[in-house]
Enzyme design. Structure first.
Site, PDB file in Angstrom:
ATOM      1  N   TYR A 168      41.834  34.069  35.483  1.00  0.00           N
ATOM      2  CA  TYR A 168      42.305  33.150  36.524  1.00  0.00           C
ATOM      3  C   TYR A 168      43.335  33.847  37.414  1.00  0.00           C
ATOM      4  O   TYR A 168      43.276  33.751  38.640  1.00  0.00           O
ATOM      5  CB  TYR A 168      42.904  31.890  35.890  1.00  0.00           C
ATOM      6  CG  TYR A 168      43.228  30.829  36.898  1.00  0.00           C
ATOM      7  CD1 TYR A 168      42.232  30.006  37.411  1.00  0.00           C
ATOM      8  CD2 TYR A 168      44.529  30.665  37.363  1.00  0.00           C
ATOM      9  CE1 TYR A 168      42.535  29.033  38.359  1.00  0.00           C
ATOM     10  CE2 TYR A 168      44.835  29.697  38.304  1.00  0.00           C
ATOM     11  CZ  TYR A 168      43.824  28.886  38.793  1.00  0.00           C
ATOM     12  OH  TYR A 168      44.126  27.929  39.745  1.00  0.00           O
ATOM     13  N   HIS A 221      42.969  34.911  41.585  1.00  0.00           N
ATOM     14  CA  HIS A 221      43.915  34.492  42.614  1.00  0.00           C
ATOM     15  C   HIS A 221      44.697  35.653  43.226  1.00  0.00           C
ATOM     16  O   HIS A 221      45.426  35.453  44.192  1.00  0.00           O
ATOM     17  CB  HIS A 221      44.843  33.408  42.065  1.00  0.00           C
ATOM     18  CG  HIS A 221      44.145  32.088  41.999  1.00  0.00           C
ATOM     19  ND1 HIS A 221      43.308  31.757  40.963  1.00  0.00           N
ATOM     20  CD2 HIS A 221      44.108  31.064  42.874  1.00  0.00           C
ATOM     21  CE1 HIS A 221      42.800  30.570  41.190  1.00  0.00           C
ATOM     22  NE2 HIS A 221      43.270  30.124  42.346  1.00  0.00           N
TER      23      HIS A 221
END
Length: 115
Positions: A18, A22
């Site tokens: 994750y 990002h």
């Protein structure tokens, strides 16, 4: 301009990926957020998976609706959904919990100094 803060929970086994996703958000997604009226958007992630997001917008409902109309948002939400817990079939942008702002230093300082 309204300040919006929201929370979600990232699956502990997906935290590293994750973070990686990002680190380089798709340019089309960045443009879509900007064009939909999301300003000063930041995400904060705790090691236990708690994700806190913060952004400013003139109109939350309008900003969400503008993102809903973009193809890139549909693709991004589909890619991100497996990272989250407890969405119950909703997309991440439909499943976050908006928190009530109960204190704002600048607002209180302005009020106190204007008296």
């Amino acid at each position: 301009m309204r300040r919006v803060c929201f929370i979600l929970r990232v699956r502990p086994d997906r935290l590293a990926e994750y973070r990686e996703r990002h680190a380089a958000v798709w340019p089309d997604m960045l443009r879509a957020l900007r064009d939909a009226g999301w300003h000063d958007y930041s995400l904060f992630l705790h090691d236990d998976g708690l994700l806190v997001g913060h952004f400013r917008t003139e109109d939350l409902a309008a900003s969400l609706a503008a993102m809903e109309r973009t193809d890139v948002n549909a693709r991004w939400q589909a890619e991100m959904a497996p990272f989250f817990e407890a969405l119950d079939g909703r997309r991440p942008d439909e499943g976050f919990t908006v928190l009530d702002e109960i204190f704002n230093l600048d607002a209180q300082l302005k009020e106190a100094l204007d008296d």
